[in-house]
Design an enzyme around this catalytic site. Sequence first.
Site, mmCIF file in Angstrom:
data_model
loop_
_atom_site.group_PDB
_atom_site.id
_atom_site.type_symbol
_atom_site.label_atom_id
_atom_site.label_comp_id
_atom_site.label_asym_id
_atom_site.label_seq_id
_atom_site.Cartn_x
_atom_site.Cartn_y
_atom_site.Cartn_z
ATOM 1 C CE LYS A 48 117.327 145.910 79.643
ATOM 2 N NZ LYS A 48 116.042 145.328 80.136
ATOM 3 N N GLY A 50 116.071 152.514 81.684
ATOM 4 C CA GLY A 50 115.412 152.775 82.961
ATOM 5 C C GLY A 50 113.899 152.918 82.820
ATOM 6 C CD1 TRP A 53 113.173 153.211 89.510
ATOM 7 C CD2 TRP A 53 115.202 153.655 88.662
ATOM 8 N NE1 TRP A 53 113.945 153.739 90.514
ATOM 9 C CE2 TRP A 53 115.184 154.010 90.016
ATOM 10 C CE3 TRP A 53 116.380 153.837 87.917
ATOM 11 C CZ2 TRP A 53 116.317 154.559 90.641
ATOM 12 C CZ3 TRP A 53 117.496 154.371 88.548
ATOM 13 C CH2 TRP A 53 117.457 154.729 89.895
ATOM 14 C CG HIS A 108 111.653 150.495 74.008
ATOM 15 N ND1 HIS A 108 112.045 151.232 75.103
ATOM 16 C CD2 HIS A 108 111.492 149.226 74.455
ATOM 17 C CE1 HIS A 108 112.111 150.435 76.162
ATOM 18 N NE2 HIS A 108 111.768 149.224 75.804
ATOM 19 C CB SER A 138 121.729 147.477 80.475
ATOM 20 O OG SER A 138 120.502 147.040 80.989
ATOM 21 C CE1 TYR A 194 118.948 152.787 85.502
ATOM 22 C CE2 TYR A 194 121.259 153.353 85.875
ATOM 23 C CZ TYR A 194 120.185 152.500 86.062
ATOM 24 O OH TYR A 194 120.354 151.354 86.805
#
Length: 294
Positions: A48, A50, A53, A108, A138, A194
């Site tokens: 979470k 980013g 993105w 991750h 988030s 982020y």
Amino acid sequence: PEKAVLPSRQQLFDFHGVSMIPIFTDNWENVQNFQARPDDILIATYPKAGTTWVSQILDLLYFGQTERQKTIPIFERVPFLEIAVPSLVSGKDLADKLTTTPRLIKTHFPVQFVPKSFWEQNCKIVYVARNAKDNMVSFFHFDRMIAIQPEAGEWNNYFHRFLEGQMVFGSWYDHVNGWWKKKQNYSNIHYMFYEDMIEDTEREIDKLCSFLGLSRSAEERKMISGGVQFDKMKKNEMANYSTLPVMDFKISPFMRKGKVGDWKNHFTVAQNEVFDEDYKKKMKDPTLQFRTEI
Ligand code: A3P
């Protein structure tokens, strides 16, 4: 293809000192033996922060607005290395099958879990970090809506679990610090935030290009920056995860808010005090600073 049997919510367990769930550890041996290539690019994040993105930005930087962008969902363009959902192709196998160069690979993992060949091949690694308060919020909404993660439960309980590191992929504090320290002896890490991307996406794309050794025109960089703004990505079916059945967007969409400071709508004053006190104890390195508002 046959409809996959989706696992139900999994329980956290301790894996080499990190809270994990089986879908991210079941393929451990194969993942550890993953053969990285020197031009692979690893996108590493705490969940979470980013990931999607930056993945979309890197994909556009390397491959442009092509058929690939319009037809292949982000989770296939950028495979999630350690994921192994029964009856679906594992992230490791997806990565092995990529034919495009460079391969963009997502993880991750905390830094100590990264397969050794990435270090041996001196791969470029883009690490994205997000301030803990927004990251927690988030993650909370994500755990509510995704059918395979442990139940989010009630907010106050979640809040305390986050502080204790009882999250999938473990402690946020260990994750961001571990990767930050790694930068000292491994120079091929670009550590980004982020909040900086929200503040000035174009500037951050410029920095990414410098790190990656890419010369993209100002016009191209501007185009990419415009194309990956929150509202655009929220509508983009190949980037917004709407094609993945394990997520219930009626509970909370993957592209939820995309803001810095939404924690203020969740943290109570008392929680904020507890958080700040605890934060000081865990975040001793003055060189690693986060912004909780911009
Ligand atoms: P919120 O839940 O705060 O909205 P990840 O990709 O690592 O799972 O991170 C998901 C978070 O990044 C979500 O945060 C999501 O909305 C946000 N995000 C995704 N794309 C974004 C974009 N283009 N601009 C801003 N935030 C974005």
